[in-house]
Design an enzyme around this catalytic site. Structure first.
Site, PDB file in Angstrom:
ATOM      1  N   ARG A   1      44.869  47.414  40.697  1.00 51.23           N
ATOM      2  CA  ARG A   1      44.209  48.168  41.761  1.00 51.23           C
ATOM      3  C   ARG A   1      44.989  49.469  41.941  1.00 51.23           C
ATOM      4  O   ARG A   1      46.169  49.546  41.597  1.00 51.23           O
ATOM      5  CB  ARG A   1      44.246  47.379  43.058  1.00 51.23           C
TER       6      ARG A   1
ATOM      7  N   LYS B   1      49.183  38.099  49.433  1.00 49.41           N
ATOM      8  CA  LYS B   1      48.966  37.264  50.612  1.00 49.41           C
ATOM      9  C   LYS B   1      49.492  35.850  50.371  1.00 49.41           C
ATOM     10  O   LYS B   1      49.338  35.298  49.294  1.00 49.41           O
ATOM     11  CB  LYS B   1      47.470  37.190  50.930  1.00 49.41           C
TER      12      LYS B   1
ATOM     13  N   HIS C   1      38.690  52.087  40.919  1.00 48.53           N
ATOM     14  CA  HIS C   1      38.282  50.691  40.717  1.00 48.53           C
ATOM     15  C   HIS C   1      37.387  50.515  39.491  1.00 48.53           C
ATOM     16  O   HIS C   1      37.302  49.420  38.941  1.00 48.53           O
ATOM     17  CB  HIS C   1      37.597  50.157  41.977  1.00 48.53           C
TER      18      HIS C   1
ATOM     19  N   ARG D   1      39.339  49.134  36.665  1.00 48.76           N
ATOM     20  CA  ARG D   1      39.579  47.685  36.803  1.00 48.76           C
ATOM     21  C   ARG D   1      38.377  46.903  36.255  1.00 48.76           C
ATOM     22  O   ARG D   1      38.549  45.916  35.548  1.00 48.76           O
ATOM     23  CB  ARG D   1      39.829  47.375  38.279  1.00 48.76           C
TER      24      ARG D   1
ATOM     25  N   HIS E   1      42.633  37.145  41.372  1.00 50.00           N
ATOM     26  CA  HIS E   1      41.547  36.541  42.142  1.00 50.00           C
ATOM     27  C   HIS E   1      41.813  35.055  42.335  1.00 50.00           C
ATOM     28  O   HIS E   1      42.172  34.358  41.382  1.00 50.00           O
ATOM     29  CB  HIS E   1      40.205  36.712  41.413  1.00 50.00           C
TER      30      HIS E   1
ATOM     31  N   TYR F   1      32.484  41.182  38.788  1.00 49.03           N
ATOM     32  CA  TYR F   1      32.824  42.355  37.988  1.00 49.03           C
ATOM     33  C   TYR F   1      31.951  42.455  36.740  1.00 49.03           C
ATOM     34  O   TYR F   1      31.866  43.500  36.127  1.00 49.03           O
ATOM     35  CB  TYR F   1      34.286  42.266  37.519  1.00 49.03           C
TER      36      TYR F   1
END
Length: 171
Positions: free
Chosen positions: A30, A52, A118, A121, A144, A153
């Site tokens: 990213r 996270k 993006h 990506r 992911h 995607y």
């Protein structure tokens, strides 16, 4: 568009933007992650990021990119620290990268609508699956948690679907 922009930047510069485009397209990073690449990552070929929940994601840098980026760093006198900084030595911003990519797209007569951080990506994901059809591995590489996120995607446009059907359906 990725290859055309990369080729034009390699030929006409500036070299830093050639490497920005190459890093985005070859790592699947990213734009926020791109900004964290340091010269030190080139010697090991990857960068680890905490995301996270304390989960660690490793972004691999292809060997050929490490070699060429190391040579670029040597030419520019970059021994340590962040790779993508402005003239004042502070980090580029995601917004600045997006605006500059649009600028280079216009200069090189590439549709600026298709050139944004993006999109590289997405290009990484599509190229990866064309060469190594493992969506679970791709999901890991992209960070992911769910393969369904990765699958988004790979959604094809209506015109791409029509072209595929026209080519495949001969019965």
């Amino acid at each position: 568009d990725y290859l055309a922009l990369k080729r034009k930047l390699k030929k006409n510069g500036p070299e830093q933007w050639f490497f920005i485009v190459w890093f985005l397209g070859a790592t699947g990073a990213r734009v926020s992650e791109l900004l964290k690449f340091k010269a030190e990552h080139l010697s090991c070929g990857y960068m680890d990021l905490c995301s996270k929940g304390g989960k660690v994601r490793r972004i691999y840098i292809p060997d050929v990119l490490c070699q060429e980026a190391s040579a670029w760093c040597h030419r520019c006198g970059i021994q340590t620290g962040y790779l993508f900084v402005n003239r004042r030595g502070t980090l580029l911003t995601a917004r600045g990268i997006n605006q500059q990519l649009k600028h280079y797209a216009q200069i090189y007569k590439i549709n600026p609508v298709t050139v944004y951080p993006h999109s590289f990506r997405h290009r990484f994901a599509i190229n990866f699956l064309h060469r190594f059809n493992d969506i679970a591995l791709l999901a890991d590489l992209l960070g992911h948690n769910n393969v369904e996120t990765t699958r988004l995607y790979l959604t094809r446009s209506a015109s791409e679907q029509q072209t595929i059907i026209d080519k495949l359906v001969t019965w």
